[in-house]
Design a protein around this motif. Structure first.
Motif, short mmCIF file in Angstrom:
data_model
loop_
_atom_site.label_atom_id
_atom_site.label_comp_id
_atom_site.label_asym_id
_atom_site.label_seq_id
_atom_site.Cartn_x
_atom_site.Cartn_y
_atom_site.Cartn_z
N SER A 41 105.44 53.52 29.94
CA SER A 41 106.73 54.88 29.59
C SER A 41 105.99 55.06 28.07
O SER A 41 105.47 54.42 27.73
CB SER A 41 107.70 54.89 29.73
OG SER A 41 107.90 53.22 28.81
N VAL A 42 106.57 56.76 27.56
CA VAL A 42 106.74 56.90 26.40
C VAL A 42 107.81 56.99 26.04
O VAL A 42 108.38 57.71 26.74
CB VAL A 42 105.49 58.39 26.18
CG1 VAL A 42 105.32 59.07 24.81
CG2 VAL A 42 104.10 57.56 26.62
N CYS A 43 107.66 56.48 25.18
CA CYS A 43 109.11 56.36 24.76
C CYS A 43 109.17 56.45 22.66
O CYS A 43 108.69 56.38 22.18
CB CYS A 43 110.25 55.82 24.46
SG CYS A 43 110.28 55.72 26.51
N ASP A 44 109.60 57.81 22.89
CA ASP A 44 109.46 57.81 20.94
C ASP A 44 108.27 58.22 20.32
O ASP A 44 108.07 57.94 19.35
CB ASP A 44 109.92 56.76 19.70
CG ASP A 44 112.16 57.03 20.62
OD1 ASP A 44 112.62 57.86 20.86
OD2 ASP A 44 112.78 56.36 20.11
N ASP A 45 107.81 58.85 21.40
CA ASP A 45 106.06 59.13 20.58
C ASP A 45 105.36 57.79 20.68
O ASP A 45 104.29 58.10 20.66
CB ASP A 45 106.00 59.49 19.72
CG ASP A 45 106.30 61.20 20.22
OD1 ASP A 45 105.91 61.51 20.83
OD2 ASP A 45 106.70 61.73 19.07
N LYS A 46 105.36 56.66 21.82
CA LYS A 46 104.90 55.56 21.59
C LYS A 46 104.85 55.01 23.05
O LYS A 46 105.50 55.29 24.24
CB LYS A 46 105.88 54.26 20.75
CG LYS A 46 106.40 54.15 19.34
CD LYS A 46 107.72 53.54 18.89
CE LYS A 46 108.62 53.37 17.91
NZ LYS A 46 108.92 52.76 17.33
N LEU A 47 103.11 54.08 23.05
CA LEU A 47 103.25 53.84 24.29
C LEU A 47 103.07 52.32 24.77
O LEU A 47 103.55 51.64 23.67
CB LEU A 47 102.24 54.04 24.81
CG LEU A 47 101.32 53.69 25.73
CD1 LEU A 47 101.11 54.38 26.98
CD2 LEU A 47 99.92 53.38 26.23
#
Length: 117
Positions: A41-47
């Motif tokens: 997932s990508v959350c808050d522009d983090k992988l």
């Protein structure tokens, strides 16, 4: 804070060597699928990559962090590892191989509620 779609497109492009990789918008963030399995997932522009035994061995120096409040920790991938197309593709391929195939469930017909009459 939600992720920028351009970040997601970059990440999916970096994973393209793993096979059919697609993303879906989910609750303002993004789920990443490989071969029909949600692998990251990508959350808050983090992988964040789903944790697996073989994935942990492949990464070696694992950094774990929950992608959102209340979630179980996932592997956080950043820096040079995120920039390495071949490395990231291999991690996603390993992760997809180890994760179980999702079970198809029957969807309820319409929005029918049980109620007393």
């Amino acid at each position: 804070m939600s992720s920028n779609q351009n970040t997601v497109i970059f990440v999916v492009d970096q994973m393209s060597g793993a096979g059919e990789v697609v993303y879906k918008k989910m609750f303002g963030e993004y789920g990443i699928y490989c071969g029909g399995k949600m692998v990251a997932s990508v959350c808050d522009d983090k992988l964040f990559v789903k944790p697996t035994v073989r994935g942990r061995a492949f990464i070696v120096d694992v950094v774990e962090e929950p992608p959102y409040r209340g979630a179980k920790p996932n592997f956080l991938i950043s820096g040079e590892k995120l920039e390495d197309h071949e490395w990231l593709s291999e991690l996603i391929r390993i992760t997809a191989e180890e994760l179980p195939t999702p079970v198809k469930t029957k969807k309820a017909a319409g929005n029918v509620k049980n109620r007393k009459q």
